[in-house]
Design an enzyme around this catalytic site. Structure first.
Site, PDB file in Angstrom:
ATOM      1  CB  THR A 123      -0.906  -0.067   1.210  1.00 43.02           C
ATOM      2  OG1 THR A 123      -1.645   1.437   1.408  1.00 43.02           O
ATOM      3  CG2 THR A 123      -0.031  -0.318   2.617  1.00 43.02           C
ATOM      4  CG  ASP A 124      -1.148   4.970  -0.899  1.00 38.37           C
ATOM      5  OD1 ASP A 124      -1.627   4.351  -0.097  1.00 38.37           O
ATOM      6  OD2 ASP A 124      -1.757   5.807  -1.469  1.00 38.37           O
ATOM      7  CD  GLU A 125      -3.373   3.912   4.472  1.00 37.25           C
ATOM      8  OE1 GLU A 125      -3.268   3.491   5.578  1.00 37.25           O
ATOM      9  OE2 GLU A 125      -4.592   3.849   3.737  1.00 37.25           O
ATOM     10  CE1 TYR A 150      -3.417  -2.614   5.753  1.00 33.58           C
ATOM     11  CE2 TYR A 150      -3.207  -0.175   5.044  1.00 33.58           C
ATOM     12  CZ  TYR A 150      -3.557  -1.489   4.702  1.00 33.58           C
ATOM     13  OH  TYR A 150      -3.158  -1.942   3.406  1.00 33.58           O
ATOM     14  CE  LYS A 154      -0.014  -4.711   3.172  1.00 32.99           C
ATOM     15  NZ  LYS A 154      -0.485  -5.852   2.586  1.00 32.99           N
TER      16      LYS A 154
HETATM   17  P1  NAD Z   1     -10.028  -7.124   2.283  1.00 34.35           P
HETATM   18  O1  NAD Z   1      -9.987  -6.894   3.528  1.00 34.35           O
HETATM   19  O2  NAD Z   1     -11.206  -6.766   1.358  1.00 34.35           O
HETATM   20  O3  NAD Z   1      -9.541  -8.662   2.006  1.00 34.35           O
HETATM   21  C1  NAD Z   1      -8.571  -9.515   2.845  1.00 34.35           C
HETATM   22  C2  NAD Z   1      -8.775 -10.838   2.597  1.00 34.35           C
HETATM   23  O4  NAD Z   1      -7.778 -11.458   3.480  1.00 34.35           O
HETATM   24  C3  NAD Z   1      -9.807 -11.430   3.083  1.00 34.35           C
HETATM   25  O5  NAD Z   1     -10.521 -12.348   2.209  1.00 34.35           O
HETATM   26  C4  NAD Z   1      -9.595 -12.074   4.538  1.00 34.35           C
HETATM   27  O6  NAD Z   1     -10.404 -13.422   4.630  1.00 34.35           O
HETATM   28  C5  NAD Z   1      -8.218 -12.694   4.131  1.00 34.35           C
HETATM   29  N1  NAD Z   1      -7.224 -12.914   5.373  1.00 34.35           N
HETATM   30  C6  NAD Z   1      -7.085 -12.202   6.221  1.00 34.35           C
HETATM   31  N2  NAD Z   1      -6.396 -12.550   7.120  1.00 34.35           N
HETATM   32  C7  NAD Z   1      -5.978 -13.815   6.663  1.00 34.35           C
HETATM   33  C8  NAD Z   1      -4.976 -14.955   7.141  1.00 34.35           C
HETATM   34  N3  NAD Z   1      -4.323 -14.848   8.386  1.00 34.35           N
HETATM   35  N4  NAD Z   1      -5.025 -15.932   6.359  1.00 34.35           N
HETATM   36  C9  NAD Z   1      -5.748 -16.142   5.064  1.00 34.35           C
HETATM   37  N5  NAD Z   1      -6.429 -15.122   4.606  1.00 34.35           N
HETATM   38  C10 NAD Z   1      -6.697 -14.025   5.414  1.00 34.35           C
HETATM   39  O7  NAD Z   1      -8.515  -6.579   1.709  1.00 34.35           O
HETATM   40  P2  NAD Z   1      -8.365  -5.756   0.198  1.00 34.35           P
HETATM   41  O8  NAD Z   1      -8.802  -4.361   0.281  1.00 34.35           O
HETATM   42  O9  NAD Z   1      -8.983  -6.724  -0.537  1.00 34.35           O
HETATM   43  O10 NAD Z   1      -6.742  -5.622   0.235  1.00 34.35           O
HETATM   44  C11 NAD Z   1      -6.020  -6.777  -0.258  1.00 34.35           C
HETATM   45  C12 NAD Z   1      -4.530  -6.329  -0.200  1.00 34.35           C
HETATM   46  O11 NAD Z   1      -4.229  -5.111  -0.807  1.00 34.35           O
HETATM   47  C13 NAD Z   1      -4.092  -6.140   1.103  1.00 34.35           C
HETATM   48  O12 NAD Z   1      -2.814  -6.618   1.277  1.00 34.35           O
HETATM   49  C14 NAD Z   1      -3.917  -4.619   1.480  1.00 34.35           C
HETATM   50  O13 NAD Z   1      -3.274  -4.289   2.274  1.00 34.35           O
HETATM   51  C15 NAD Z   1      -3.605  -4.188  -0.226  1.00 34.35           C
HETATM   52  N6  NAD Z   1      -3.895  -2.926  -0.415  1.00 34.35           N
HETATM   53  C16 NAD Z   1      -5.495  -2.702  -0.375  1.00 34.35           C
HETATM   54  C17 NAD Z   1      -5.969  -1.470  -0.893  1.00 34.35           C
HETATM   55  C18 NAD Z   1      -7.201  -0.907  -0.757  1.00 34.35           C
HETATM   56  O14 NAD Z   1      -7.523   0.233  -1.237  1.00 34.35           O
HETATM   57  N7  NAD Z   1      -8.218  -1.845  -0.389  1.00 34.35           N
HETATM   58  C19 NAD Z   1      -5.008  -0.340  -1.462  1.00 34.35           C
HETATM   59  C20 NAD Z   1      -3.498  -0.954  -1.853  1.00 34.35           C
HETATM   60  C21 NAD Z   1      -3.046  -2.240  -1.054  1.00 34.35           C
HETATM   61  O1  DAU Z   2      -4.119   3.928   0.494  1.00 33.58           O
HETATM   62  C1  DAU Z   2      -4.287   2.668   0.396  1.00 33.58           C
HETATM   63  C2  DAU Z   2      -5.028   2.230   1.513  1.00 33.58           C
HETATM   64  O2  DAU Z   2      -6.526   2.559   1.137  1.00 33.58           O
HETATM   65  C3  DAU Z   2      -4.994   0.734   1.570  1.00 33.58           C
HETATM   66  O3  DAU Z   2      -3.907   0.367   1.912  1.00 33.58           O
HETATM   67  C4  DAU Z   2      -6.234   0.199   2.805  1.00 33.58           C
HETATM   68  O4  DAU Z   2      -6.323  -1.169   2.756  1.00 33.58           O
HETATM   69  C5  DAU Z   2      -7.451   0.858   2.501  1.00 33.58           C
HETATM   70  O5  DAU Z   2      -8.443   0.647   3.507  1.00 33.58           O
HETATM   71  C6  DAU Z   2      -7.305   2.385   2.317  1.00 33.58           C
HETATM   72  O6  DAU Z   2      -7.143   2.945   3.286  1.00 33.58           O
HETATM   73  P1  DAU Z   2      -7.896   4.692   3.694  1.00 33.58           P
HETATM   74  O7  DAU Z   2      -7.707   4.575   5.471  1.00 33.58           O
HETATM   75  O8  DAU Z   2      -7.118   5.570   2.885  1.00 33.58           O
HETATM   76  O9  DAU Z   2      -9.292   4.284   3.378  1.00 33.58           O
HETATM   77  P2  DAU Z   2     -10.721   4.217   3.975  1.00 33.58           P
HETATM   78  O10 DAU Z   2     -11.700   3.962   2.941  1.00 33.58           O
HETATM   79  O11 DAU Z   2     -10.742   3.657   5.370  1.00 33.58           O
HETATM   80  O12 DAU Z   2     -10.817   5.798   3.987  1.00 33.58           O
HETATM   81  C7  DAU Z   2     -10.714   6.813   2.876  1.00 33.58           C
HETATM   82  C8  DAU Z   2     -10.831   8.203   3.302  1.00 33.58           C
HETATM   83  O13 DAU Z   2     -11.913   8.391   3.874  1.00 33.58           O
HETATM   84  C9  DAU Z   2      -9.877   8.516   4.661  1.00 33.58           C
HETATM   85  O14 DAU Z   2      -9.392   9.738   4.650  1.00 33.58           O
HETATM   86  C10 DAU Z   2     -10.885   8.464   5.900  1.00 33.58           C
HETATM   87  C11 DAU Z   2     -11.781   8.874   5.394  1.00 33.58           C
HETATM   88  N1  DAU Z   2     -13.356   8.171   6.026  1.00 33.58           N
HETATM   89  C12 DAU Z   2     -13.318   6.892   5.880  1.00 33.58           C
HETATM   90  C13 DAU Z   2     -14.347   6.325   6.602  1.00 33.58           C
HETATM   91  C14 DAU Z   2     -14.675   4.854   6.791  1.00 33.58           C
HETATM   92  C15 DAU Z   2     -14.099   8.937   6.362  1.00 33.58           C
HETATM   93  O15 DAU Z   2     -14.251  10.232   6.248  1.00 33.58           O
HETATM   94  N2  DAU Z   2     -15.344   8.405   6.789  1.00 33.58           N
HETATM   95  C16 DAU Z   2     -15.605   6.909   6.970  1.00 33.58           C
HETATM   96  O16 DAU Z   2     -16.701   6.330   7.596  1.00 33.58           O
END
Ligand code: NAD
Ligand code: DAU
Length: 336
Positions: A123-125, A150, A154
């Site tokens: 992630t970019d975080e 989180y 990562k």
């Molecule tokens: P998600 O939370 O939707 O899915 C996570 C999945 O991992 C689920 O199916 C869960 O059951 C499984 N899981 C969790 N713990 C586990 C374990 N111990 N063993 C096996 N399976 C397990 O997550 P997502 O949003 O699809 O993110 C997927 C990946 O991408 C993550 O590594 C996250 O850090 C990364 N990522 C997410 C975003 C985003 O915006 N969602 C952006 C950049 C990177």
């Molecule tokens: O940048 C990549 C990341 O993006 C991933 O690595 C993470 O897995 C993913 O969850 C996401 O993280 P963020 O914290 O940026 O995403 P989230 O959707 O939780 O929040 C996006 C923005 O919206 C953030 O500034 C917080 C704000 N927010 C979020 C929620 C859930 C609100 O204002 N209200 C809310 O209820």
């Protein structure tokens, strides 16, 4: 290719499996997923009977199981993680366990079984936060500065993955991607939470002043980037992936969603801010563009409309998700 996907029942993992089997029907995917609250096999209904797909219910921290699966795998694509920042603030323990220890277990299995490629989804975080109104972007040389449990977990996993390349010559690649949105995203994340609350006639919680900025990318574009990295990426290298949005604030996104859904701004509710909330993310993705020819296909507004449509047409999917422990989490996070 015989790919072990971890976390394939989650949001991005399930989109990736569907994408991959459509594009490379001759390949085989084994999906290892623990089915935490975020894992949902309904996401994979369209391919569950595909003979090139197998689901294994298990945990990436289970050394024996992971070793067994790795012995019959040439490529690992590692999505499995605890992924929600707010949950990591409530309880960091599962984040350390899955994101750090789980990644280590996979790397050991990859090393012992001489895997041809270990691709780590990150992630970019990990880079921390940028200043609002600056032109700065996270780039290839930005130092790590994670600020939530989180992102720290990562960041730790990225370092361990890189160390396995340096120390053991494990053929790894890493991608650090910005905020994804699209079908199958669990409605704890900002965009699907807003859409699902609006569908139910509830207020949309906006943290703090709502002026936080994320770099948004449609999930299919992320899958395409991973595909290119697996096919043409340089072993040992990290690729940054980001979208086309130019510093759009959370509040502007909510207003767009409300407009598309025919509602007014009265549905916005400013709530208590997230502790340590990162102000702004922006990604310089010029390296993957120059080296692998990747750029996003989807424009934000068009993809947002398609995503809203998807949630409207998948109300049963949404209802089932929200019928579980979701309410309990919602009350802890937002109060009644
Ligand atoms: P998600 O939370 O939707 O899915 C996570 C999945 O991992 C689920 O199916 C869960 O059951 C499984 N899981 C969790 N713990 C586990 C374990 N111990 N063993 C096996 N399976 C397990 O997550 P997502 O949003 O699809 O993110 C997927 C990946 O991408 C993550 O590594 C996250 O850090 C990364 N990522 C997410 C975003 C985003 O915006 N969602 C952006 C950049 C990177
Ligand atoms: O940048 C990549 C990341 O993006 C991933 O690595 C993470 O897995 C993913 O969850 C996401 O993280 P963020 O914290 O940026 O995403 P989230 O959707 O939780 O929040 C996006 C923005 O919206 C953030 O500034 C917080 C704000 N927010 C979020 C929620 C859930 C609100 O204002 N209200 C809310 O209820």
């Amino acid at each position: 290719m015989r790919i072990l996907v971890t976390g394939g029942a989650g949001f991005i993992g399930s989109n990736f499996i569907i994408y991959w089997l459509k594009k490379y029907p001759q390949d085989t995917i084994v999906n290892l997923d623990a089915l935490t609250y975020a894992g949902n096999l309904e996401n994979l209904k369209t391919i569950e009977k595909n003979p090139h797909y197998e689901f294994v219910h298990g945990n990436i921290c289970d050394t024996q199981l992971v070793n067994k699966l790795a012995s019959n795998t040439d490529t690992m694509v590692h999505f499995a993680a605890e992924s929600h920042v707010d949950r990591s603030i409530i309880d960091a323990a599962p984040f350390i366990k899955t994101n750090v220890e789980g990644t280590y277990v996979l790397l050991e299995a990859a090393r012992k079984n001489k895997i041809l490629r270990f691709h780590h989804i990150s992630t970019d975080e990990v880079f921390g936060a940028l200043k609002l109104d600056s032109k700065e972007k996270f780039g290839d040389h930005t130092p790590y500065n994670p600020r939530s449990p989180y992102s720290a977990s990562k960041a730790a996993s990225d370092h361990i993955v890189r160390a396995y390349h340096t120390t053991y010559n494990l053929p790894i690649t890493i991608s650090n991607c910005s905020n994804n949105f699209g079908p199958f995203q669990f409605p704890e994340k900002f965009i699907p939470l807003a859409i699902s609350n609006i569908i139910e006639g509830k207020k949309v919680p906006v943290y703090g002043d709502g002026l936080y900025v994320r770099d948004w990318l449609y999930v299919d574009d992320h899958c395409r980037a991973i595909d290119l990295i697996l096919q043409k990426g340089e072993v040992g290298k990290t690729y940054l992936i980001g979208g086309l949005t130019e510093d759009i604030s959370n509040i502007k996104i909510i207003k767009k969603i409300l407009r598309i859904m025919g509602k007014d701004d009265n549905q916005i509710e400013y709530v208590k801010d997230r502790p340590g909330h990162d102000r702004r993310y922006a990604i310089d993705w010029s390296t993957i563009h120059k080296e692998l020819g990747w750029s996003p296909n989807y424009n934000f507004d068009q993809a947002l409309e398609e995503t809203i449509d998807w949630y409207k047409h998948n109300s049963i999917w949404l209802k089932r998700i929200k019928s579980g422990t979701y309410t309990e989490y919602y009350q802890t996070q937002y109060g009644k």
